[in-house]
Structure formats: structure tokens, C-alpha cells
Design a protein around this motif. Structure first.
Motif, mmCIF file in Angstrom:
data_model
loop_
_atom_site.group_PDB
_atom_site.id
_atom_site.type_symbol
_atom_site.label_atom_id
_atom_site.label_comp_id
_atom_site.label_asym_id
_atom_site.label_seq_id
_atom_site.Cartn_x
_atom_site.Cartn_y
_atom_site.Cartn_z
ATOM 1 N N GLY A 86 37.209 30.251 0.746
ATOM 2 C CA GLY A 86 37.472 29.686 -0.539
ATOM 3 C C GLY A 86 37.052 28.156 -0.860
ATOM 4 N N VAL A 87 36.944 27.505 0.319
ATOM 5 C CA VAL A 87 36.372 26.111 0.154
ATOM 6 C C VAL A 87 34.837 26.188 0.020
ATOM 7 N N VAL A 88 34.200 27.224 0.453
ATOM 8 C CA VAL A 88 32.715 27.402 0.262
ATOM 9 C C VAL A 88 32.475 27.809 -1.272
ATOM 10 N N LEU A 89 33.268 28.518 -1.597
ATOM 11 C CA LEU A 89 33.289 29.380 -3.190
ATOM 12 C C LEU A 89 33.859 28.390 -4.109
ATOM 13 N N SER A 90 34.441 27.106 -3.932
ATOM 14 C CA SER A 90 35.051 26.135 -4.937
ATOM 15 C C SER A 90 33.711 25.876 -5.921
ATOM 16 N N ASP A 91 34.210 25.978 -7.065
ATOM 17 C CA ASP A 91 33.496 25.508 -8.284
ATOM 18 C C ASP A 91 33.187 23.895 -8.086
ATOM 19 N N GLY A 92 32.005 23.463 -8.203
ATOM 20 C CA GLY A 92 31.705 22.268 -8.271
ATOM 21 C C GLY A 92 31.772 21.556 -6.747
ATOM 22 N N ALA A 93 31.588 22.431 -5.889
ATOM 23 C CA ALA A 93 31.651 22.012 -4.338
ATOM 24 C C ALA A 93 30.471 21.216 -4.154
ATOM 25 N N LYS A 94 30.440 19.969 -3.569
ATOM 26 C CA LYS A 94 29.316 19.343 -3.060
ATOM 27 C C LYS A 94 28.998 19.940 -1.839
ATOM 28 N N ARG A 95 27.649 19.734 -1.364
ATOM 29 C CA ARG A 95 27.229 20.090 -0.132
ATOM 30 C C ARG A 95 28.058 19.883 1.049
ATOM 31 N N SER A 96 28.506 18.658 1.173
ATOM 32 C CA SER A 96 29.663 18.285 2.377
ATOM 33 C C SER A 96 30.732 19.234 2.606
ATOM 34 N N LEU A 97 31.335 19.584 1.087
ATOM 35 C CA LEU A 97 32.405 20.423 0.980
ATOM 36 C C LEU A 97 32.187 21.869 1.360
ATOM 37 N N VAL A 153 34.323 13.013 3.755
ATOM 38 C CA VAL A 153 33.490 12.173 2.633
ATOM 39 C C VAL A 153 33.264 12.984 1.412
ATOM 40 N N THR A 154 34.125 14.224 1.297
ATOM 41 C CA THR A 154 34.217 15.084 0.064
ATOM 42 C C THR A 154 35.306 14.391 -0.963
ATOM 43 N N ARG A 155 35.988 13.536 -0.602
ATOM 44 C CA ARG A 155 37.161 12.871 -1.483
ATOM 45 C C ARG A 155 36.825 11.349 -1.869
ATOM 46 N N ALA A 156 37.843 10.860 -2.080
ATOM 47 C CA ALA A 156 38.030 9.407 -2.325
ATOM 48 C C ALA A 156 38.524 8.620 -1.010
ATOM 49 N N ARG A 157 38.476 7.429 -1.133
ATOM 50 C CA ARG A 157 38.616 6.420 0.329
ATOM 51 C C ARG A 157 40.072 6.717 0.721
ATOM 52 N N GLY A 158 40.935 7.163 0.282
ATOM 53 C CA GLY A 158 42.376 7.376 0.569
ATOM 54 C C GLY A 158 42.053 8.711 1.608
ATOM 55 N N PHE A 159 41.428 9.782 1.159
ATOM 56 C CA PHE A 159 41.070 10.948 2.104
ATOM 57 C C PHE A 159 40.355 10.573 3.299
ATOM 58 N N LEU A 160 39.223 9.882 2.865
ATOM 59 C CA LEU A 160 38.502 9.241 4.198
ATOM 60 C C LEU A 160 39.481 8.544 5.187
ATOM 61 N N LEU A 211 44.128 19.333 2.273
ATOM 62 C CA LEU A 211 42.995 19.714 1.874
ATOM 63 C C LEU A 211 43.158 20.919 0.847
ATOM 64 N N SER A 212 43.998 21.733 1.254
ATOM 65 C CA SER A 212 44.323 22.796 0.443
ATOM 66 C C SER A 212 44.966 22.622 -0.915
ATOM 67 N N ILE A 213 45.801 21.591 -0.743
ATOM 68 C CA ILE A 213 46.636 21.066 -1.787
ATOM 69 C C ILE A 213 45.737 20.472 -2.822
ATOM 70 N N VAL A 214 44.760 19.477 -2.281
ATOM 71 C CA VAL A 214 44.140 18.704 -3.141
ATOM 72 C C VAL A 214 43.078 19.582 -3.763
ATOM 73 N N LEU A 215 42.401 20.886 -3.218
ATOM 74 C CA LEU A 215 41.413 21.676 -3.883
ATOM 75 C C LEU A 215 42.368 22.305 -5.012
ATOM 76 N N LEU A 216 43.464 22.887 -4.613
ATOM 77 C CA LEU A 216 44.185 23.459 -5.715
ATOM 78 C C LEU A 216 44.610 22.625 -6.906
ATOM 79 N N GLY A 217 44.822 21.425 -6.525
ATOM 80 C CA GLY A 217 44.843 20.581 -7.712
ATOM 81 C C GLY A 217 43.603 20.255 -8.539
ATOM 82 N N ASP A 218 42.678 20.165 -7.904
ATOM 83 C CA ASP A 218 41.457 20.123 -8.691
ATOM 84 C C ASP A 218 40.977 21.178 -9.138
ATOM 85 N N ARG A 219 41.287 22.534 -8.764
ATOM 86 C CA ARG A 219 41.173 23.619 -9.617
ATOM 87 C C ARG A 219 42.044 23.600 -10.836
#
Length: 229
Positions: A86-97, A153-160, A211-219
Motif C-alpha cells: 500500500g505504501v508503494v502504491l500510494s498516490d503522489g508517493a516520493k521515491r523515499s516513500l 525523510v518522507t514527512r515533516a521535521r516532527g516525523f523525522l 505511518l499508517s495513520i499519517v498516510l491514511l490522513g494524507d489520502r
């Protein structure tokens, strides 16, 4: 720092949207399954000391709860692999994600091998006899460090910062637990081994769930934008 441009968002079909959401939900569910199996397994194991015994002892050869732990471990690893996809298939996913997703799949596969290369019950083997289990555990930890590192590195500073704290917990917990291996093999007490080992285990479970919750929120936000466009 991630410089790869974000891929343009695509308008997903209802079927694809539902499938992707289900795959991303698997991340949070996997963490609940793992923690739940740990707690239930410890309660079902007569005489098991949650604070002083390792999680691996629940899966050990001769453990009375080994069948239950294998069944839940299989479910957990399948859920992690599904989440990685699911992470690989996420829309708009950056290379690191996308790399993070691939590493999550790799972790799920390596972790899936672990229950079938178990340690022996405390005091019934040697460090050498449990070496295969130690090596597969080391490979699992390496996979964790890789997917958390790339995912940081896929999210903002807080996630880092959260990811850095997770890496520190995994390394510290693993290193401290490693000092008790000889005592476990010899059947000697290992005060706080269970708590120390679960420091890195639960830190990993929390990271995956977040990460799961954050990606679901993004979606959800992306779908809302598409509807409002």
C-alpha cells in the motif's frame, strides 16, 4: 533531504481507492495484532515472566504457546507485507516513500521466517545452538532500521525526530538485550530482559502504526481536494 519531485496525484477509481485504503489500514492493524499476541501469549504461558523473559521465548521450541504465537505471527507478517504494498502504491508517493514500502515488504518476509527458526526454551541449548535464531533476529532488526531510516525523510521535521527516537530505541533495546543472550541459554535469570527487548519491539510497532495513520490522513485529504475541485 528528499529532493525528488512528488508525482502528480491521480484520480483513483472507487475500487482502487478502497483497495489502497484497506492496504494502508493493514499497517495499524498489524501493530495491534503483534502487541495483542505478545500480551495474550504471555498470559497463557504458565510461569512466564513478562518483565524478565524475551518475546522470542514465547515462540521457542517447547513453548506451550508456540502454536498460537506462530498463527498470530503469520497474520502479522501478511498484514505488514500488505501495508508495504500500500505504501508503494500510494498516490503522489516520493521515491523515499516507495523505497520504504519495499523495505516494509522485505521486513515482512524476513520477519515471517523468524518463527520457523526459533530459539530453544531457556536453559535447554547454547548460544551456538540458538545462533540461527540470533542471525535471523539480527536481519529483522536491520530491516527495521532501513525502513525507519528511509521513511524518516518522507514527512515533516516532527516525523523525522520521531523516527530518530525510534532508531535509538531499536538499537539501544537490541544492544542491551544482546548482553543477556548467554544468561538465557544457561537458564539463568535475566532481570528486565523482557522490558528491554520490548522497548525496541513496541517502538517499531508504534512507528508503523503512526505511518499508517499519517498516510491514511494524507489520502483522505487528497480525496477531499479531488471532490472539491
Amino acid at each position: 533531504m528528499e529532493h525528488t519531485a512528488t508525482l502528480p496525484a491521480r484520480t483513483a477509481s472507487p475500487t482502487r481507492a478502497t483497495m489502497l485504503k484497506a492496504l494502508l489500514v493493514c499497517g495499524a492493524i498489524s501493530s495491534l495484532v503483534y502487541v495483542g499476541s505478545d500480551i495474550i501469549g504471555a498470559l497463557l504461558y504458565p510461569g512466564y515472566n513478562y518483565a524478565g523473559q524475551a518475546f522470542s521465548e514465547l515462540l521457542a521450541i517447547g513453548s506451550p504457546v508456540r502454536p498460537f504465537m506462530i498463527a498470530t505471527a503469520n497474520i502479522y507478517n501478511l498484514l505488514v507485507i500488505a501495508f508495504g504494498i500500500g505504501v508503494v502504491l500510494s498516490d503522489g508517493a516520493k521515491r523515499s516513500l516507495r523505497v520504504t514500502g519495499i523495505l516494509l515488504v522485505f521486513y515482512g518476509v524476513v520477519s515471517g521466517v523468524g518463527p520457523y527458526i526459533p530459539m530453544h526454551v531457556r536453559g535447554t541449548s547454547t548460544v551456538t545452538g540458538d545462533l540461527p535464531h540470533i542471525l535471523i533476529t539480527a536481519a529483522t532488526v536491520l530491516a527495521i532500521l532501513l525502513f525507519v531510516g528511509f521513511g524518516s525523510v518522507t514527512r515533516a521535521r516532527g516525523f523525522l525526530l520521531f523516527s530518530i527516537a525510534t532508531i535509538v530505541a531499536v538499537i539501544a533495546g537490541g544492544a542491551l538485550a544482546g548482553t543477556q543472550v548467554a544468561r538465557v541459554a544457561a537458564g539463568l535469570p535475566s532481570p528486565f530482559l523482557g522490558l528491554i527487548e520490548r522497548l525496541n519491539i513496541y517502538a517499531t510497532m508504534l512507528w508503523i502504526a503512526v505511518l499508517s495513520i499519517v498516510l491514511l490522513g494524507d489520502r483522505a485529504a487528497r480525496l477531499s481536494e479531488e471532490v472539491g475541485a
